[in-house]
Design an enzyme around this catalytic site. Structure first.
Site, PDB file in Angstrom:
ATOM      1  CB  ALA A 173       1.880  -1.694   4.794  1.00 32.40           C
ATOM      2  N   GLY A 174       4.852  -3.791   4.048  1.00 29.60           N
ATOM      3  CA  GLY A 174       5.180  -5.174   3.728  1.00 29.60           C
ATOM      4  C   GLY A 174       4.997  -6.121   4.902  1.00 29.60           C
TER       5      GLY A 174
ATOM      6  CE  LYS B  40       0.753   1.556   4.347  1.00 31.52           C
ATOM      7  NZ  LYS B  40       1.579   2.734   4.520  1.00 31.52           N
TER       8      LYS B  40
ATOM      9  CG  ASP C 214       0.031   0.597   8.160  1.00 30.65           C
ATOM     10  OD1 ASP C 214      -0.673   1.558   8.538  1.00 30.65           O
ATOM     11  OD2 ASP C 214       1.187   0.738   7.715  1.00 30.65           O
TER      12      ASP C 214
ATOM     13  CB  SER D 183       1.098  -4.180   7.835  1.00 29.38           C
ATOM     14  OG  SER D 183       1.662  -3.413   8.870  1.00 29.38           O
ATOM     15  CB  ALA D 184       1.316  -6.870   3.179  1.00 29.06           C
TER      16      ALA D 184
ATOM     17  CB  VAL E 256      12.328  -4.856   3.966  1.00 31.94           C
ATOM     18  CG1 VAL E 256      12.422  -4.747   5.474  1.00 31.94           C
ATOM     19  CG2 VAL E 256      11.952  -6.274   3.550  1.00 31.94           C
ATOM     20  CB  ALA E 257      12.468  -0.610   6.271  1.00 32.84           C
TER      21      ALA E 257
END
Length: 191
Positions: free
Chosen positions: A105-106, A14, A141, A108-109, A100-101
């Site tokens: 929202a990796g 996202k 998230d 959170s996904a 990543v970072a």
């Protein structure tokens, strides 16, 4: 002994089309007003039977995936296992394409996809509302990542209202080898 079939869930990243951040509150969180938008960069979570709980990383960002309890997928799998009163004897494979970072929202996904995959793996008996509650416990998230699309998020970003959108949007993402974690970003805002 019955062994469920493997379950695979694909989840998008996202972007925050808008992000308004209020001052830090006594509970440690910031009040937010944000518009989330799913984009077509995906991670894939696969849940399979295992002798003990493991996380396996694959894909471009595999070397940056934590395999311990700091990973939201780890937490999500154990939450669902507890709800089913089962041991978390599974392997969660994360095929990582979301940087990543990077504010996408990796993690959170992956947490949201693991909630969905584990629920399906163990029979699908948990209602969507229960998954949303678990998602909110995992992080701000994560509830959005359960449904995706476009939504207005308020409070910590976890209270959502769908937003109607039309058209095709093209995003250009520039990422760096070194990212910034959410706590670091909010600490900088507080400065």
């Amino acid at each position: 002994m019955f062994v469920p079939e493997p379950v695979t869930v694909r989840v998008p990243a996202k972007v925050n089309v808008y992000l308004g951040v209020g001052p830090r509150e006594d509970n440690g969180y910031h009040r937010l007003a944000t518009v989330f938008q799913s984009i077509s960069v995906y991670d894939e979570i696969k849940v399979t039977a295992a002798q003990e709980f493991t996380i396996v990383g694959e894909g471009k960002w595999a070397d940056r995936i934590p395999t311990d309890s700091t990973n939201l997928a780890w937490k999500a799998a154990h939450m669902v296992a507890a709800a089913y009163e089962l041991p978390a004897d599974i392997c969660v494979s994360i095929n990582k394409s979301i940087p990543v970072a990077a504010g996408l929202a990796g993690g959170s996904a992956d947490g949201a996809a693991t909630l969905v995959a584990c629920n399906a793996y163990w029979g699908g008996a948990l209602p969507h509302d229960a998954l949303v509650e678990m998602a909110a416990e995992l992080g701000s998230d994560v509830p959005f990542m359960l449904s995706g699309g476009c939504a207005l998020g308020v409070n910590r970003g976890d209270v959502l209202s769908p937003v109607m959108t039309r058209g095709i949007f093209h995003w250009l993402l520039a990422t760096f080898n070194e990212g910034l974690g959410t706590p670091e970003i909010y600490a900088r805002l507080d400065e």
